[in-house]
Enzyme design. Structure first.
Site, mmCIF file in Angstrom:
data_model
loop_
_atom_site.group_PDB
_atom_site.id
_atom_site.type_symbol
_atom_site.label_atom_id
_atom_site.label_comp_id
_atom_site.label_asym_id
_atom_site.label_seq_id
_atom_site.Cartn_x
_atom_site.Cartn_y
_atom_site.Cartn_z
ATOM 1 N N LYS A 1 40.097 30.918 38.503
ATOM 2 C CA LYS A 1 41.133 31.523 37.675
ATOM 3 C C LYS A 1 42.326 30.576 37.521
ATOM 4 O O LYS A 1 42.948 30.517 36.443
ATOM 5 C CB LYS A 1 41.587 32.856 38.270
ATOM 6 C CG LYS A 1 40.525 33.955 38.224
ATOM 7 C CD LYS A 1 40.109 34.303 36.815
ATOM 8 C CE LYS A 1 41.203 35.032 36.049
ATOM 9 N NZ LYS A 1 40.752 35.430 34.676
ATOM 10 N N THR B 1 34.187 38.160 37.858
ATOM 11 C CA THR B 1 34.995 38.845 38.873
ATOM 12 C C THR B 1 34.237 39.163 40.163
ATOM 13 O O THR B 1 34.770 39.854 41.023
ATOM 14 C CB THR B 1 35.560 40.161 38.310
ATOM 15 O OG1 THR B 1 34.485 40.989 37.859
ATOM 16 C CG2 THR B 1 36.514 39.888 37.154
ATOM 17 N N TYR C 1 36.772 32.220 43.537
ATOM 18 C CA TYR C 1 37.240 33.000 42.398
ATOM 19 C C TYR C 1 38.669 32.613 42.037
ATOM 20 O O TYR C 1 38.989 32.367 40.862
ATOM 21 C CB TYR C 1 37.157 34.493 42.725
ATOM 22 C CG TYR C 1 37.882 35.380 41.758
ATOM 23 C CD1 TYR C 1 37.408 35.564 40.459
ATOM 24 C CD2 TYR C 1 39.049 36.054 42.129
ATOM 25 C CE1 TYR C 1 38.085 36.380 39.561
ATOM 26 C CE2 TYR C 1 39.717 36.878 41.243
ATOM 27 C CZ TYR C 1 39.239 37.038 39.963
ATOM 28 O OH TYR C 1 39.916 37.842 39.073
#
Length: 277
Positions: free
Chosen positions: A117, A50, A113
């Site tokens: 995902k 994260t 990121y």
């Protein structure tokens, strides 16, 4: 998130929470072996890389943790006929406009990121087993690093903070996400036909600046919040301006209403106070 899941498990449930020592997502074979040893009846994957800005320089690692390893686990769960609940993010969208994003809307991640995902989502779907991908946003809790804890620290140190006011989303308490995941896992165990992609985020939708003001108000901290545009706070990773999520399908299918994040914030502040006693 594992702590929250354990704390909210229904009576009679056995929760096996695998830490990094047992399930290191940078070591997919070891993680797969840990899954097989656990012999679960359902899996909730709350593991994620994260560090949004760091992912811009370390995208390969983000892809492994957020994409490849979840896909491998989902494939094993599919082979075992085990439901797989996978947490994802609003960052898979472009973040434009003002309308809430629906689960079926086109994805267009704007940073590493988000791309990692999205890769995880695609791998979980491709595994072909019973699954739910639950996208959420602006997660906060009394554990780990998050916006609430950062604001509490900075607000106690400074009289004035400049906070971005043109990014809008729904802050989401981790405990509410944990409860949602448990209910979804139970439903999937009974009815794999509810598989799919869903959204879950808190209400009301606010800016980061408005979120900060509420944190200070509830915590009794005297710190002025000055609104600034995203352009005045450049970061390595581009952030979405629109993080609104359409959560109606989650309520319709699973009976899970959107949580009021202000209530969740009060609970987090109470938890933090208890730890200081």
């Amino acid at each position: 998130m594992a702590r929250e899941v354990q704390a909210r498990a229904p009576e009679g449930w056995e929760i096996v929470a695998l830490g990094r020592d047992a399930a290191d997502f940078t070591n997919p074979l070891a993680t797969l072996a840990a899954l097989k040893r656990a012999r679960p009846e359902a899996v909730i994957n709350a593991v994620a890389y994260t560090a949004v800005d760091r992912a811009e320089e370390d995208e390969a690692l983000a892809q492994q943790v957020n994409g490849a390893t979840p896909g491998l686990l989902a494939a094993e769960c599919a082979a075992m006929g085990v439901p797989f609940v996978h947490l994802s993010t609003d960052y898979v969208f472009a973040g434009s406009g003002v309308a809430p994003y629906a689960p079926a809307d086109a994805t267009a991640p704007q940073n590493a990121y988000g791309r990692s995902k999205l890769a995880g989502e695609e791998a979980v779907r491709a595994a072909g087993g019973p699954h739910v991908i639950l996208r959420t946003s602006w997660v906060f809790s009394s554990h780990g690093a998050n916006f609430v804890k950062t604001m509490l620290r900075l607000g106690a140190e400074r009289d004035r903070l400049t906070i971005v006011a043109d990014q809008i989303g729904g802050p989401t308490p981790a405990r509410a996400i944990a409860a949602a995941c448990l209910r979804i896992a139970e439903r999937l165990y009974k009815d794999a036909g509810q598989s799919g992609t869903y959204h879950f985020s808190g209400i009301p939708e606010v800016s980061w600046a408005e979120f900060a003001r509420e944190i200070f108000a509830q915590a009794g901290i005297s710190c002025e919040v000055v609104d600034i545009p995203t352009s005045d706070y450049p970061t390595p990773a581009q952030r979405p301006l629109n993080s609104r999520l359409d959560c109606r399908a989650t309520e319709t299918v699973f009976g899970i209403a959107r949580p009021d994040w202000r209530v969740g914030l009060a609970e987090v502040l109470d938890d933090l106070k208890e730890r200081q006693r």
